[in-house]
Design a protein around this motif. Structure first.
Motif, mmCIF file in Angstrom:
data_model
loop_
_atom_site.group_PDB
_atom_site.id
_atom_site.type_symbol
_atom_site.label_atom_id
_atom_site.label_comp_id
_atom_site.label_asym_id
_atom_site.label_seq_id
_atom_site.Cartn_x
_atom_site.Cartn_y
_atom_site.Cartn_z
ATOM 1 N N LEU A 148 -2.772 -6.149 -8.178
ATOM 2 C CA LEU A 148 -2.400 -7.420 -8.794
ATOM 3 C C LEU A 148 -0.940 -7.760 -8.533
ATOM 4 N N SER A 149 -0.065 -6.770 -8.601
ATOM 5 C CA SER A 149 1.354 -7.001 -8.341
ATOM 6 C C SER A 149 1.587 -7.366 -6.880
ATOM 7 N N GLY A 150 0.942 -6.631 -5.980
ATOM 8 C CA GLY A 150 1.106 -6.914 -4.554
ATOM 9 C C GLY A 150 0.564 -8.264 -4.165
ATOM 10 N N ASP A 196 6.657 -3.966 -0.864
ATOM 11 C CA ASP A 196 7.541 -3.938 -2.027
ATOM 12 C C ASP A 196 6.778 -4.057 -3.343
ATOM 13 N N ALA A 197 5.463 -3.995 -3.300
ATOM 14 C CA ALA A 197 4.656 -4.176 -4.516
ATOM 15 C C ALA A 197 4.822 -3.018 -5.489
ATOM 16 N N ALA A 198 5.281 -1.879 -5.012
ATOM 17 C CA ALA A 198 5.422 -0.722 -5.897
ATOM 18 C C ALA A 198 6.557 -0.902 -6.896
ATOM 19 N N VAL A 199 7.559 -1.714 -6.563
ATOM 20 C CA VAL A 199 8.720 -1.870 -7.446
ATOM 21 C C VAL A 199 8.325 -2.470 -8.797
ATOM 22 N N PRO A 200 7.585 -3.588 -8.850
ATOM 23 C CA PRO A 200 7.181 -4.098 -10.171
ATOM 24 C C PRO A 200 6.253 -3.147 -10.923
#
Length: 152
Positions: free
Chosen positions: A74-76, A89-93
């Protein structure tokens, strides 16, 4: 090729979710059994309920992985669709998600242990015997508490 990388994990995740739910005539019985396991203090606990509860306590880590994957996808996808960040960069959130790390992941860890704890309390009440049910209940309660202590 630019679209394929974010879409394949999403398609796989949605496919597995669909297979778990559809067709409902085949899957409804499975979810009914799981709901009986979860609602242990409100009805008699059968061998099947205890067996399913034991299986659920063994799936704590996969449940956490499924929750993490859902948040990651969902973030990605949100970053990919809004063009604010890429899929890499989806891992950051997700790493900074308060909801994931203080509610969802601990709930995935505690819930199966709590259900087994309640099942054992119900069995002790129904059988009017303390042993082995209260001993097992204590085991699951201590496991849940030590898990929470470790988690936070």
């Amino acid at each position: 090729a630019d679209i394929a990388a974010p879409i394949f994990p999403l398609v796989l995740y949605l496919f597995v979710a669909t297979v778990l739910l559809l067709p409902w005539k085949k899957r409804g019985n499975f979810w009914n059994i799981v709901s009986l396991t979860v609602m242990a203090p409100y009805h008699d606990v059968t061998f099947r309920d205890g067996f399913i509860g034991d299986i659920l306590t063994s799936t704590v880590r996969p449940l956490q992985d499924i929750a993490f994957t859902a948040f990651y996808l969902l973030s990605g996808l949100q970053g990919w669709w809004s063009k604010s960040y890429g899929i890499d960069d989806a891992a950051v959130p997700v790493e900074r998600s308060w909801l994931l790390h203080t509610a969802v992941l601990p709930a995935c860890m505690i819930s199966p242990l709590w259900w087994r704890f309640l099942q054992n309390l119900r069995q002790a009440y129904d059988a009017k015997k303390r042993w082995p049910y209260l001993g097992n209940a204590l085991k699951y309660f201590v496991a849940a508490e030590s898990g929470l202590f470790w988690f936070f």
